[in-house]
Design a protein around this motif. Structure first.
Motif, PDB file in Angstrom:
ATOM      1  N   SER A 181      31.260  34.738  31.757  1.00 33.77           N
ATOM      2  CA  SER A 181      32.102  34.753  32.950  1.00 33.77           C
ATOM      3  C   SER A 181      32.705  33.367  33.197  1.00 33.77           C
ATOM      4  O   SER A 181      33.897  33.229  33.491  1.00 33.77           O
ATOM      5  CB  SER A 181      31.289  35.220  34.160  1.00 33.77           C
ATOM      6  N   HIS A 248      44.518  35.683  38.169  1.00 37.82           N
ATOM      7  CA  HIS A 248      43.758  36.089  39.356  1.00 37.82           C
ATOM      8  C   HIS A 248      44.442  37.173  40.179  1.00 37.82           C
ATOM      9  O   HIS A 248      43.777  37.861  40.939  1.00 37.82           O
ATOM     10  CB  HIS A 248      43.446  34.867  40.227  1.00 37.82           C
ATOM     11  N   HIS A 252      41.776  39.776  40.561  1.00 32.07           N
ATOM     12  CA  HIS A 252      41.166  40.068  41.865  1.00 32.07           C
ATOM     13  C   HIS A 252      41.281  41.551  42.213  1.00 32.07           C
ATOM     14  O   HIS A 252      40.357  42.122  42.804  1.00 32.07           O
ATOM     15  CB  HIS A 252      41.816  39.235  42.968  1.00 32.07           C
ATOM     16  N   GLU A 255      38.682  43.287  40.311  1.00 30.15           N
ATOM     17  CA  GLU A 255      37.374  42.922  40.878  1.00 30.15           C
ATOM     18  C   GLU A 255      37.072  43.784  42.112  1.00 30.15           C
ATOM     19  O   GLU A 255      35.979  44.318  42.255  1.00 30.15           O
ATOM     20  CB  GLU A 255      37.409  41.433  41.261  1.00 30.15           C
ATOM     21  N   PHE A 260      33.202  44.675  42.760  1.00 26.84           N
ATOM     22  CA  PHE A 260      32.542  43.424  42.372  1.00 26.84           C
ATOM     23  C   PHE A 260      31.357  43.661  41.434  1.00 26.84           C
ATOM     24  O   PHE A 260      30.448  42.850  41.365  1.00 26.84           O
ATOM     25  CB  PHE A 260      32.140  42.612  43.613  1.00 26.84           C
ATOM     26  N   HIS A 264      33.311  37.914  37.841  1.00 23.53           N
ATOM     27  CA  HIS A 264      34.608  37.303  38.139  1.00 23.53           C
ATOM     28  C   HIS A 264      35.362  36.930  36.857  1.00 23.53           C
ATOM     29  O   HIS A 264      36.535  37.274  36.693  1.00 23.53           O
ATOM     30  CB  HIS A 264      34.388  36.058  39.007  1.00 23.53           C
TER      31      HIS A 264
END
Lengths: 360, 360
Positions: A181, A248, A252, A255, A260, A264
């Protein structure tokens, strides 16, 4: 070079790279602060591994040293945990001359940093990151914060540490998946800023994954240099700092859609691939650039595809914090490997192309 | 002069003095910020008096304006209320380009300031103080915060407003006792900094208590000038700013011992008298200085004596946040009326003399 000097509008500080905790007290003395008390704050995963080691090393300072551990994980990154830390500090009469040490990964750093930012309107703290992600990314730059009502980092403050102290040996206790990660952010640094760094990552896969001391120290330093250079020039994310969001925007979204449950760096890897595909579709990257990028991501055990999500679901999720789908999205794209730029005018078709490229 | 310019290390801003809310939109436009949304945040005592007025005045800005009220009082100055505000901001999609307006007394200013300091790592806010205490003191200087576990302002941040807008007319709805409480800080400003200001307060008692516009505007300006001058030079209370604590060492002890049932300014008045007695005992002030000080305090309906507390109880309470009684206390004392200095070497006998002078 065992240190990097970081300059920010309000504070200058050093990032030190060591292979143990031994030099921590001497670097604290260099701050010339005469601290009244020190608290080592960690979570219940990292504390059993390192708190007593750090405490023993700090004994030479002849200052009262206390420690506090909280339950680990993003799920505890909230005001309830912060209140437990406040309570600990008040009960033990910590004052404005006290020092907090954040010993742990990104969640510990964000929470101890936020506590330091707000206890008695701001006291000193030191980052001692123990995960790769924290060492190359979250411990640098002064962002601190907690989650609130499911919104990540929506409550927080900019509060720079007095120092970041990286003991590279702590990576030996880091789970393999967590290491991978962290490599997501490392690969990001190379892609947006430094093609030679990418070659280094390509040519030293075994040494890096084997935690060879020289290779891993070189990697952390190079990533810290890139991150600290960006945040020195743009502490509060007016422009340049936003380039660190490469991967991102879509990352995101994934994610959140995966609740989650994917790490990440894994989601960022997918996001970087999608953004690279968009850069490729626009005509900036070549087919061989694309092969290099996905090979590198794969070599470091990060995903290049994801299943179980539809392209429409991901696209819609990009707008989760926007009022409407007409709101502009800020994408970081690659001009070449090693250089990037911002684009907030991408059309839906291009974005969907990027998304589809990472779906199984 | 309708404005004072304040300079701090991180931000410069203006304090505007007006007799209505009318100029608020034009001063917001002067900030050149192009705010995405504005929230007027107040408590349930002030909101019914002024929120709709302010909202109407701001309509000319053509920005979405929302409002939020919370339960008034120090008892609600905690993280639970802050969480309600965060919730309101998130639900209504306030972002980094949004503006908060703190409409109310000191508690509102402290809490909205703290929310602005920590929502999305810091967004803009404006102070619109409606009590005398907030207008002359708490709205200026960038201190924001909340109470925690009975400790006042132990959680907080330094966060300067974009502007302070004082509508002097709001004092007309302020309870008499609250006005007197604000006068405690006003008298403090004159005693530590400006003998001529003290004469102005002595010579204009009826005009000031009658809220005569010219007199009250002059008073607020003079106090704001003194407060803002001190905080410009020392934002984070390294030295000079501590002189603003005149009367607060013993004042805070009394405030705590009375469980915050006496107003802040009343306790500060008693603390100032005790500190003046110490200054007198050391030989700095004359008997006639002492008479002037206690007469002025009395003229503005503030107490010069208190009963129900023993001198020993008050003395012990001075050390409530210190480890031991051997810990030094920082006293601000008067050299003359209009000049002050710090003394951290006072012996118990002198301090007890000061305390006894204010006991019935």
């Amino acid at each position: 070079m065992n240190s990097i000097h970081v300059e920010t509008p309000l504070k200058n500080y050093n990032i030190h790279f060591e292979a143990s905790f031994k030099s921590l007290p001497e670097h604290i003395l260099e701050l010339k602060k005469n601290y009244s008390k020190i608290a080592i704050i960690s979570d219940d995963q990292v504390a059993p591994l390192y708190t007593s080691q750090v405490k023993t090393v700090l004994e030479s300072l002849n200052v009262e040293i206390l420690n506090f551990d909280f339950a680990h994980g993003e799920i505890n990154k909230n005001y309830k945990t912060i209140n437990l830390i406040y309570d600990f500090l008040i009960t033990n009469q910590f004052d404005r001359q006290s020092l907090l040490i954040a010993l742990g990964g990104g969640v510990v750093g964000d929470m101890v940093g936020f506590t330091a930012a707000t206890y008695m309107r701001g006291i000193d703290f030191i980052q001692v990151p123990t995960s790769l992600l924290a060492q190359v990314d979250s411990s640098i730059g002064g962002k601190t914060g907690i989650d609130f009502n499911g919104y990540k980092n929506i409550v927080g403050a900019f509060h720079q540490p007095e120092m970041v102290y990286v003991n590279t040996k702590t990576l030996r206790t880091l789970p393999t998946q967590e290491f991978a990660s962290g490599m997501g952010e490392v690969i990001k640094h190379s892609l947006i800023k430094d093609e030679a760094y990418m070659s280094f990552l390509e040519n030293n896969v075994d040494a890096i994954k084997g935690l060879n001391h020289e290779a891993i120290t070189e990697l952390i330093k190079l990533s810290c240099l890139i991150k600290s250079d960006v945040v020195s020039k743009d502490e509060r994310e007016q422009g340049l700092r936003a380039t660190l969001n490469f991967g991102h925007t879509i990352g995101h979204a994934i994610e959140r859609l995966m609740n989650f449950k994917r790490l990440h760096g894994e989601c960022v890897a997918l996001g970087m691939l999608a953004a690279s595909h968009i850069s490729y579709a626009i005509g900036h990257l070549t087919t061989s650039d694309m092969d290099r990028i996905s090979s590198l991501i794969d070599l470091y055990n990060l995903p290049v595809k994801i299943d179980g999500l539809s392209p429409e679901t991901i696209y819609t999720e990009l707008f989760f914090d926007k009022k409407t789908k007409h709101h502009q999205l800020n994408f970081v794209l690659l001009k070449t490997i090693g250089t990037c730029y911002m684009d907030n005018q991408l059309n839906e078709k291009l974005i969907m192309e990027g998304i589809k490229a990472i779906l199984k």
